[in-house]
Write a protein that holds these residues in place. Structure first.
Motif, mmCIF file in Angstrom:
data_model
loop_
_atom_site.group_PDB
_atom_site.id
_atom_site.type_symbol
_atom_site.label_atom_id
_atom_site.label_comp_id
_atom_site.label_asym_id
_atom_site.label_seq_id
_atom_site.Cartn_x
_atom_site.Cartn_y
_atom_site.Cartn_z
ATOM 1 N N ARG A 47 -2.447 -16.035 -7.770
ATOM 2 C CA ARG A 47 -3.065 -17.236 -8.326
ATOM 3 C C ARG A 47 -2.008 -18.046 -9.073
ATOM 4 N NH1 ARG A 47 -6.580 -18.625 -13.015
ATOM 5 N NH2 ARG A 47 -7.871 -20.308 -12.239
ATOM 6 N N ASP A 52 -6.579 -14.648 0.436
ATOM 7 C CA ASP A 52 -7.337 -13.510 -0.082
ATOM 8 C C ASP A 52 -6.843 -13.187 -1.491
ATOM 9 O OD1 ASP A 52 -8.244 -10.973 -0.814
ATOM 10 O OD2 ASP A 52 -8.068 -10.165 1.212
ATOM 11 N N PRO A 53 -7.697 -13.298 -2.514
ATOM 12 C CA PRO A 53 -7.240 -13.072 -3.892
ATOM 13 C C PRO A 53 -6.749 -11.647 -4.154
ATOM 14 C CG PRO A 53 -9.633 -13.331 -3.821
ATOM 15 C CD PRO A 53 -9.118 -13.627 -2.450
ATOM 16 N N ASN A 54 -7.118 -10.695 -3.307
ATOM 17 C CA ASN A 54 -6.689 -9.310 -3.499
ATOM 18 C C ASN A 54 -5.408 -8.964 -2.753
ATOM 19 O OD1 ASN A 54 -8.978 -8.621 -5.109
ATOM 20 N ND2 ASN A 54 -10.182 -8.607 -3.229
ATOM 21 N N PHE A 55 -4.938 -9.868 -1.894
ATOM 22 C CA PHE A 55 -3.753 -9.556 -1.093
ATOM 23 C C PHE A 55 -2.794 -10.731 -0.978
ATOM 24 C CE2 PHE A 55 -1.599 -9.689 3.061
ATOM 25 C CZ PHE A 55 -0.783 -8.589 2.926
ATOM 26 N N ASP A 115 0.825 -1.211 0.000
ATOM 27 C CA ASP A 115 0.000 0.000 0.000
ATOM 28 C C ASP A 115 0.860 1.264 0.000
ATOM 29 O OD1 ASP A 115 -2.329 -1.556 0.091
ATOM 30 O OD2 ASP A 115 -2.306 -1.611 2.283
#
Length: 199
Positions: free
Chosen positions: A151, A144-147, A73
């Protein structure tokens, strides 16, 4: 970790963004990997900050330490994990390398699959010697696919560009100008490994 490795360079960049400079404003005390850095923060009040990843960042929070924020971030994408071989070795051992990468991908898939949550949490807790609650939170972050884990543990080329740019900026490597990533990366082995799994 040594002061010229990934976490240390990220920390230097984050601090530079806020103003403090190494030397006049702070000193570096390399004391080892993430577990040792957390122990240092807990045991030595002279140590004020460290780069920590899960589960150690969660353990730090549970111990009352404060987070300055996630590196992604603050400074953007970063390819932090990797395996390195010489191109000559890779070419001579293509099958071995492809099988290794295929196994790594399957391991990543297993680790974040909801059906394996309980087993994965147990492995995290036992191997990293953290409380089951911290291991559970770690699994939730990693899946968590966003963090979490990318994949199929896919290589993040933009993150790798950031690695090179940061090393050029902070360390002055390559005369301060980051080289193109394809100088170091050949994803043909990864793509071939994915095809092996699909068979």
């Amino acid at each position: 970790d040594p002061p010229n490795t990934a976490s240390a360079l990220q920390r230097k960049k984050i601090l530079l963004m806020g103003g403090p400079k190494e030397g006049p404003d702070y000193a570096i005390h390399p004391i080892g990997g993430t577990a040792r850095r957390l122990r240092g923060l807990k045991e030595n009040k002279a140590y004020k900050a460290a780069m920590l990843n899960p589960p150690f960042s969660l353990d730090a929070k549970a111990a009352g330490l404060k987070s300055m924020g996630r590196a992604i971030d603050l400074i953007g994408p970063y390819q932090a994990t990797g395996t390195f071989v010489l191109r000559e070795w890779a070419s001579a051992n293509r099958g071995t390398l492809e099988r290794y990468i295929a196994a790594y991908i399957e391991g990543c898939r297993w680790a974040v699959a909801p059906a394996n949550r309980e087993a994965a949490v147990k492995v995290l807790s036992e191997r990293l010697k953290v409380a089951p609650a911290i291991a559970t939170q770690t699994w939730e972050l990693l899946s968590d696919p966003n963090f979490g884990l990318a994949r199929d543990c896919r290589f993040d080329m933009q993150g790798f560009r950031s690695v090179l740019a940061l090393r050029a900026e902070i360390e002055g490597s390559w005369g301060g100008k980051a080289p193109p990533p394809d100088r170091y990366v050949d994803l043909s082995y990864y793509e071939a490994a994915l095809k092996r799994i699909a068979k």
